[in-house]
Design an enzyme around this catalytic site. Sequence first.
Site, PDB file in Angstrom:
ATOM      1  N   ASP A  21      -7.479  -2.293   4.037  1.00 28.55           N
ATOM      2  CA  ASP A  21      -6.482  -3.270   3.590  1.00 28.55           C
ATOM      3  C   ASP A  21      -6.737  -4.666   4.151  1.00 28.55           C
ATOM      4  O   ASP A  21      -6.127  -5.628   3.687  1.00 28.55           O
ATOM      5  CB  ASP A  21      -5.073  -2.823   4.005  1.00 28.55           C
ATOM      6  CG  ASP A  21      -4.614  -1.576   3.252  1.00 28.55           C
ATOM      7  OD1 ASP A  21      -5.021  -1.419   2.086  1.00 28.55           O
ATOM      8  OD2 ASP A  21      -3.865  -0.775   3.829  1.00 28.55           O
ATOM      9  N   ASP A  58      -1.867  -1.035   6.076  1.00 32.80           N
ATOM     10  CA  ASP A  58      -2.094  -0.560   7.441  1.00 32.80           C
ATOM     11  C   ASP A  58      -3.533  -0.135   7.703  1.00 32.80           C
ATOM     12  O   ASP A  58      -3.963  -0.087   8.843  1.00 32.80           O
ATOM     13  CB  ASP A  58      -1.168   0.633   7.743  1.00 32.80           C
ATOM     14  CG  ASP A  58      -1.508   1.848   6.908  1.00 32.80           C
ATOM     15  OD1 ASP A  58      -1.732   2.926   7.479  1.00 32.80           O
ATOM     16  OD2 ASP A  58      -1.572   1.727   5.673  1.00 32.80           O
ATOM     17  N   ASP A 109       0.870  -1.172   0.000  1.00 31.16           N
ATOM     18  CA  ASP A 109       0.000   0.000   0.000  1.00 31.16           C
ATOM     19  C   ASP A 109       0.911   1.228   0.000  1.00 31.16           C
ATOM     20  O   ASP A 109       2.088   1.140   0.351  1.00 31.16           O
ATOM     21  CB  ASP A 109      -0.876  -0.034   1.252  1.00 31.16           C
ATOM     22  CG  ASP A 109      -1.819   1.146   1.327  1.00 31.16           C
ATOM     23  OD1 ASP A 109      -2.387   1.526   0.283  1.00 31.16           O
ATOM     24  OD2 ASP A 109      -1.972   1.701   2.424  1.00 31.16           O
TER      25      ASP A 109
END
Length: 676
Positions: free
Chosen positions: A574, A570, A378
Site C-alpha cells: 500500500d 496497512d 484497503d
Amino acid sequence: MEHKHIYDNDGKQLCCTQEEQNNFLNKKQPKETGCCATHDHNEHSDDDGHDHSGGNQSTFQMFLPAIISLILLLISIGLDNYFPQTWFTGWIRIIWYVFAYLPVGFPVLKEAVESMMKGDIFSEFLLMCIATIGAFSIGEYPEGVAVMLFYTIGEVFQTLAVKRAKTNIKTLLDQRPDEVTILQNNEAKIIKAESVNIGDIIQLKVGDKLGLDGELLSENASFNTAALTGESKPDTKTKGETVLAGMINLNTVSQVKVTTAYADSKLSKILEMVQNASANKAPTELFIRKFAKIYTPIVTLFAALIIVLPYIFIEDYIFSQWLYRALVFLVISCPCALVISIPLGYFGGIGAASKNGILFKGSNFLDLIANIQNVVVDKTGTMTEGVFKVQELVFNPEFNKDEILNMVNILESKSSHPIATAIHQFVGKEDTNIELKNIEEISGHGLKAEVKGKELLVGNFKLMDKFSIIYDIDPTTIIYTLIAIAYDKKFVGYLTIADSIKADAQFTVNKLQELGVKTTMLSGDKSNIVKFVADKLGIINSFGDLLPEDKVNKVKELKALNQTVCFVGDGVNDAPVVALSDVGIAMGGLGSDATIETADVVIQDDMPSKIPMAINIGKQTKRIVWQNITLAFAVKAIVLLLGAGGLATMWEAVFADVGVALLAILNAVRIQKMKF
C-alpha cells in the site's frame, strides 16, 4: 546501539538520547527572528529566548510580574481619582507609574532591543514599547502601564494555552521508561531501555510500562494501551501476540521477548513524527506569517503619517493629540491575535487528534483532510481484522470428522501461512499419535502427505484437479477462501476461511456518508470476496484482484476527476498508493513500517472509525482558524478606523489587540475539549 536523531528545519541535530528526547519539548530551538508575526508560537521557544513553553515555571510565577504591576496600577489610579493625596504629584507620581510599568515593561523592552540587534526592527515588542513610552511622554501614564500590563497577561495566557495543547503529546514521551527489567540466566537485572538487545526477555510486573516492542511469552496478559490508542478499555493479549512500547501491564507478571530495537519501536517513530509535526505548516499558517511581515511595517508607516499629515492640512494642529492617535493606532495594529491563535489552533488540532490515537505529521494535513471528497480503503487489515478464521466446515458423513481434522491440523502445523494458523487455532492442539510421512508442498496448490499408508491432500480445488479427485460442488459459488480435503483418493469436504469485518467498519462507512465523503474499496483479494465485504458495508465502488500498480492507477483515475483522495492502508504494497494520494493514512498497529513512514496520518489502534474522526478534527480545526481570522480582522479594522479618527482611546486599542488575542486563544483551545 544506533539511535534515531531529531533535526530542526535547518538540519541541525536537536537530540539523540532518550533523556534529550524526553526534554525535547522544553528545549530552546533556533527559529526565525522577529515579532509575533514571525515567531512560531506553536513551537517551544524563539530564537531570542522568548520561551513560550513556560519552562518549569508555575502558573503563579508566570503571572507574578503582572500581579505586581496590577496592584501598583490600581493603587495609583485610586490615588489619582478616588483618594487624592497631596504628595502623589510631580516626580513621585511619575516614578510610581514607572515602577508599575517595569515588571511588565522591562522584559518587553529587552526583547525589542535584542530583536533590533538581530535586524528585526518592526517587531511586536518595538510596537508595544513605542506605544507605551509614547503614552508616558504625553502624560497618559495609566494607559501606558495598562497597555503593557494587558499585553503581558495575554502573553501568559498564550503560554498556558500552548502548554495545554502540548500536554497530550508530551504524555507520549512519558510512556518510554528509562529502565527495564530483563531476565539473564533466570535472574532479574535492571538495565537502560536503550541498551536492550533484540531477543532479550523483559519481565513486566503489574503496573510496569513496556519499554520496547516485543512478543508476549506469557499465556495471556491485559494491557492499558490508552497512551498509544486513546482507548481506555484494557486490551488482553495472548501468547505469541505483539505488544508495543508504552503499554502498561495490568494484572499479572508477564514476560516479553524483544523483537525491535529501542530506536525502531513504533512509539519511538511516532514520537519522532509528532515532534516534527509542526515543521509542516498549513497554507493558512504560512500566509499569515508572510502577511504579518508586510503588515507590521505598513501600519508603522501609517502611524507616522497620522502624526505628520495633519500638521500640513489642519490649522489647529495639536501634536500631543495626533501623537496619541498614532499610538492608539500602533497598539491596535499588533497582529498578535492572528499570529498566536492560528498556529495554536493547528497545534491544538494535532494535540486533540493525538489524544484520540490519530497522529498528523503536520498541520498542512489537517487542512487537506478537511477537504477530502473520496476515502479509498484497503480491505484486509483496514476494514477487516486481518486475521483469518475458519467460518464453516462441510464434510462427507462417511468420514470421521475429528480424525480427518487432526490429520489436517498436523499437516498445516508445518506451515506458517495465515490460513494454516487459522486451521490450527480452530482445531487446537495436535494429536501426537498421528504420524505423517512424505510431506510435500505443491506450490500454488497446497500440501500432500502420507498418513497410515494413505494419501492426504489439503489445499485449493486446483490440487483436487491435479490428483483427479472427484467432487460435487462448484467452488466459484462460494465467497470465502476454500480449503479442500481429500483422503485415500476420495473427496472429504472443505473448510471456508475468511477475514472478519471490523466491529466499527459499518459505523465508519455511515459516518463518511454523513460527512458527504464517498468511499471506495480496493484490494488484492478475490473480486467476489471484495464485493461481498463492500456490499455488506454499503460501499458502492469496490475493486478486487488488484496488484499494487493497479491500486495506483485506480487512485490516479479518481484524482483525474478532480477529486481530493485519501487512501487508507496497512500493507507494504500500500505504500506507493499512500504516497500518491492527497492524504495517506496508515494503520499504525498492524501496518508495515514502509506504509507508516510514507503516510501523512497514522491511526494507532487500527480502528477505521478514526478515519471520519480525523476528517472531523480537520474540519473543526479549519473552522476555528477561520473564525479567529475573521474576528481579528473585523475588530481591528473597526478600531483602526476609530483610532485614526480620534474616536477610540488606548483602552479600546488594548481590547482590539490583547482582548481579541485572548478571545482567539480561548477559541483555539476549544478543540481540545471537543468530542469527536
